[in-house]
Write a protein that holds these residues in place. Structure first.
Motif, PDB file in Angstrom:
ATOM      1  N   UNK A  96       0.864  -1.178   0.000  1.00  0.00           N
ATOM      2  CA  UNK A  96       0.000   0.000   0.000  1.00  0.00           C
ATOM      3  C   UNK A  96       0.897   1.223   0.000  1.00  0.00           C
ATOM      4  N   UNK A  97       0.543   2.218  -0.824  1.00  0.00           N
ATOM      5  CA  UNK A  97       1.284   3.475  -0.888  1.00  0.00           C
ATOM      6  C   UNK A  97       0.389   4.630  -0.441  1.00  0.00           C
ATOM      7  N   UNK A  98       1.040   5.689   0.022  1.00  0.00           N
ATOM      8  CA  UNK A  98       0.352   6.887   0.504  1.00  0.00           C
ATOM      9  C   UNK A  98       1.031   8.121  -0.082  1.00  0.00           C
ATOM     10  N   UNK A  99       0.223   9.154  -0.304  1.00  0.00           N
ATOM     11  CA  UNK A  99       0.741  10.462  -0.705  1.00  0.00           C
ATOM     12  C   UNK A  99      -0.136  11.516  -0.040  1.00  0.00           C
ATOM     13  N   UNK A 100       0.483  12.411   0.711  1.00  0.00           N
ATOM     14  CA  UNK A 100      -0.230  13.499   1.373  1.00  0.00           C
ATOM     15  C   UNK A 100       0.128  14.797   0.660  1.00  0.00           C
ATOM     16  N   UNK A 101      -0.921  15.524   0.239  1.00  0.00           N
ATOM     17  CA  UNK A 101      -0.742  16.726  -0.571  1.00  0.00           C
ATOM     18  C   UNK A 101      -1.407  17.909   0.123  1.00  0.00           C
ATOM     19  N   UNK A 103      -3.481  21.085  -0.127  1.00  0.00           N
ATOM     20  CA  UNK A 103      -4.489  21.498  -1.098  1.00  0.00           C
ATOM     21  C   UNK A 103      -4.190  22.866  -1.707  1.00  0.00           C
ATOM     22  N   UNK A 104      -3.619  23.783  -0.950  1.00  0.00           N
ATOM     23  CA  UNK A 104      -3.428  25.161  -1.425  1.00  0.00           C
ATOM     24  C   UNK A 104      -2.498  25.271  -2.626  1.00  0.00           C
ATOM     25  N   UNK A 105      -1.476  24.412  -2.686  1.00  0.00           N
ATOM     26  CA  UNK A 105      -0.507  24.516  -3.784  1.00  0.00           C
ATOM     27  C   UNK A 105      -0.181  23.180  -4.448  1.00  0.00           C
ATOM     28  N   UNK A 106      -0.808  22.100  -3.995  1.00  0.00           N
ATOM     29  CA  UNK A 106      -0.572  20.795  -4.601  1.00  0.00           C
ATOM     30  C   UNK A 106       0.758  20.170  -4.242  1.00  0.00           C
ATOM     31  N   UNK A 107       1.475  20.734  -3.282  1.00  0.00           N
ATOM     32  CA  UNK A 107       2.784  20.196  -2.894  1.00  0.00           C
ATOM     33  C   UNK A 107       2.616  18.884  -2.136  1.00  0.00           C
ATOM     34  N   UNK A 108       3.414  17.908  -2.491  1.00  0.00           N
ATOM     35  CA  UNK A 108       3.444  16.654  -1.751  1.00  0.00           C
ATOM     36  C   UNK A 108       4.245  16.875  -0.478  1.00  0.00           C
ATOM     37  N   UNK A 109       3.633  16.569   0.674  1.00  0.00           N
ATOM     38  CA  UNK A 109       4.301  16.790   1.955  1.00  0.00           C
ATOM     39  C   UNK A 109       4.756  15.482   2.608  1.00  0.00           C
ATOM     40  N   UNK A 110       4.203  14.354   2.139  1.00  0.00           N
ATOM     41  CA  UNK A 110       4.589  13.055   2.691  1.00  0.00           C
ATOM     42  C   UNK A 110       4.324  11.977   1.656  1.00  0.00           C
ATOM     43  N   UNK A 111       5.196  10.998   1.626  1.00  0.00           N
ATOM     44  CA  UNK A 111       4.955   9.748   0.899  1.00  0.00           C
ATOM     45  C   UNK A 111       5.226   8.617   1.880  1.00  0.00           C
ATOM     46  N   UNK A 112       4.451   7.555   1.739  1.00  0.00           N
ATOM     47  CA  UNK A 112       4.649   6.402   2.603  1.00  0.00           C
ATOM     48  C   UNK A 112       4.338   5.119   1.869  1.00  0.00           C
ATOM     49  N   UNK A 113       4.808   4.040   2.446  1.00  0.00           N
ATOM     50  CA  UNK A 113       4.495   2.714   1.890  1.00  0.00           C
ATOM     51  C   UNK A 113       4.472   1.689   3.006  1.00  0.00           C
ATOM     52  N   UNK A 114       3.584   0.735   2.830  1.00  0.00           N
ATOM     53  CA  UNK A 114       3.508  -0.396   3.747  1.00  0.00           C
ATOM     54  C   UNK A 114       3.697  -1.680   2.966  1.00  0.00           C
ATOM     55  N   UNK A 115       4.494  -2.584   3.489  1.00  0.00           N
ATOM     56  CA  UNK A 115       4.505  -3.963   3.040  1.00  0.00           C
ATOM     57  C   UNK A 115       3.551  -4.706   3.965  1.00  0.00           C
ATOM     58  N   UNK A 116       2.556  -5.353   3.380  1.00  0.00           N
ATOM     59  CA  UNK A 116       1.528  -6.055   4.148  1.00  0.00           C
ATOM     60  C   UNK A 116       1.640  -7.552   3.931  1.00  0.00           C
ATOM     61  N   UNK A 117       1.352  -8.300   4.979  1.00  0.00           N
ATOM     62  CA  UNK A 117       1.338  -9.752   4.880  1.00  0.00           C
ATOM     63  C   UNK A 117       0.048 -10.258   5.509  1.00  0.00           C
ATOM     64  N   UNK A 118      -0.542 -11.251   4.893  1.00  0.00           N
ATOM     65  CA  UNK A 118      -1.762 -11.845   5.425  1.00  0.00           C
ATOM     66  C   UNK A 118      -1.398 -12.801   6.565  1.00  0.00           C
ATOM     67  N   UNK A 119      -2.085 -12.632   7.676  1.00  0.00           N
ATOM     68  CA  UNK A 119      -1.860 -13.488   8.848  1.00  0.00           C
ATOM     69  C   UNK A 119      -3.186 -14.041   9.337  1.00  0.00           C
ATOM     70  N   UNK A 120      -3.106 -15.121  10.108  1.00  0.00           N
ATOM     71  CA  UNK A 120      -4.294 -15.525  10.862  1.00  0.00           C
ATOM     72  C   UNK A 120      -4.290 -14.729  12.159  1.00  0.00           C
ATOM     73  N   UNK A 121      -5.426 -14.184  12.497  1.00  0.00           N
ATOM     74  CA  UNK A 121      -5.525 -13.339  13.687  1.00  0.00           C
ATOM     75  C   UNK A 121      -5.300 -14.163  14.953  1.00  0.00           C
ATOM     76  N   UNK A 122      -5.819 -15.377  14.969  1.00  0.00           N
ATOM     77  CA  UNK A 122      -5.746 -16.192  16.180  1.00  0.00           C
ATOM     78  C   UNK A 122      -4.322 -16.574  16.565  1.00  0.00           C
ATOM     79  N   UNK A 123      -3.439 -16.729  15.595  1.00  0.00           N
ATOM     80  CA  UNK A 123      -2.082 -17.142  15.926  1.00  0.00           C
ATOM     81  C   UNK A 123      -0.998 -16.196  15.457  1.00  0.00           C
ATOM     82  N   UNK A 124      -1.345 -15.245  14.586  1.00  0.00           N
ATOM     83  CA  UNK A 124      -0.364 -14.294  14.088  1.00  0.00           C
ATOM     84  C   UNK A 124       0.591 -14.868  13.053  1.00  0.00           C
ATOM     85  N   UNK A 125       0.269 -16.036  12.525  1.00  0.00           N
ATOM     86  CA  UNK A 125       1.148 -16.673  11.540  1.00  0.00           C
ATOM     87  C   UNK A 125       0.743 -16.284  10.120  1.00  0.00           C
TER      88      UNK A 125
END
Length: 145
Positions: A96-101, A103-125
């Motif tokens: 997942x990627x993020x971009x925070x802009x 509004x007044x001038x369209x300047x990008x103030x932050x970029x972010x990214x997440x690496x996500x992995x699917x887990x089972x909630x009950x065990x965290x595996x």
């Protein structure tokens, strides 16, 4: 706006007094909270909320998060936070990627990214994504640059 990817999922934001730190700008931890907020909102818009995660005993957990703080933001500034799913193997992981802009001038103030992995909630595996995840998330994946 000059978005990094097409068709962003958007969340309008403005820092309030509690978001401002001793340097008179938005505290970096607030951006992380906003990314979590839009990540959940995007997932829910695709039909997968926390109750679905619990029912399926699956979750997309953040394995790695990166944030580039480009410019400060100030109290009350109008901002637009965008998110996209930009990668996924159709089995275990997504990005997942993020971009925070500003509004007044369209300047990008932050970029972010997440690496996500699917887990089972009950065990965290790590576990394969269930069909409900694939059906909701994979059609939304855009090409990363």
């Amino acid at each position: 706006m000059n978005w990094d990817y097409p068709q962003p999922y958007l969340l309008p934001l403005a820092p309030n007094a509690e978001d401002i730190d001793g340097l008179n700008h938005t505290n970096n931890a607030v951006y992380v909270r906003w990314c979590e907020q839009i990540g959940w909102a995007h997932s829910e818009s695709l039909g997968l909320g926390i109750e679905d995660y619990r029912r399926l005993d699956r979750a997309m957990a953040i394995r790695r998060g990166e944030y580039d703080y480009i410019l400060p933001t100030l109290l009350g500034e109008e901002l637009l936070l965008a998110t996209w799913l930009v990668g996924g193997d159709g089995k275990l992981s997504m990005e997942r990627r993020f971009q925070l802009v500003r509004a007044s001038d369209g300047a990008t103030v932050l970029r972010g990214r997440w690496e996500l992995v699917c887990i089972d909630i009950s065990g965290g595996r790590p576990r394969r994504m269930p069909p409900e995840f694939l059906d909701a998330y994979m059609p939304q994946v855009v090409t990363a640059s």
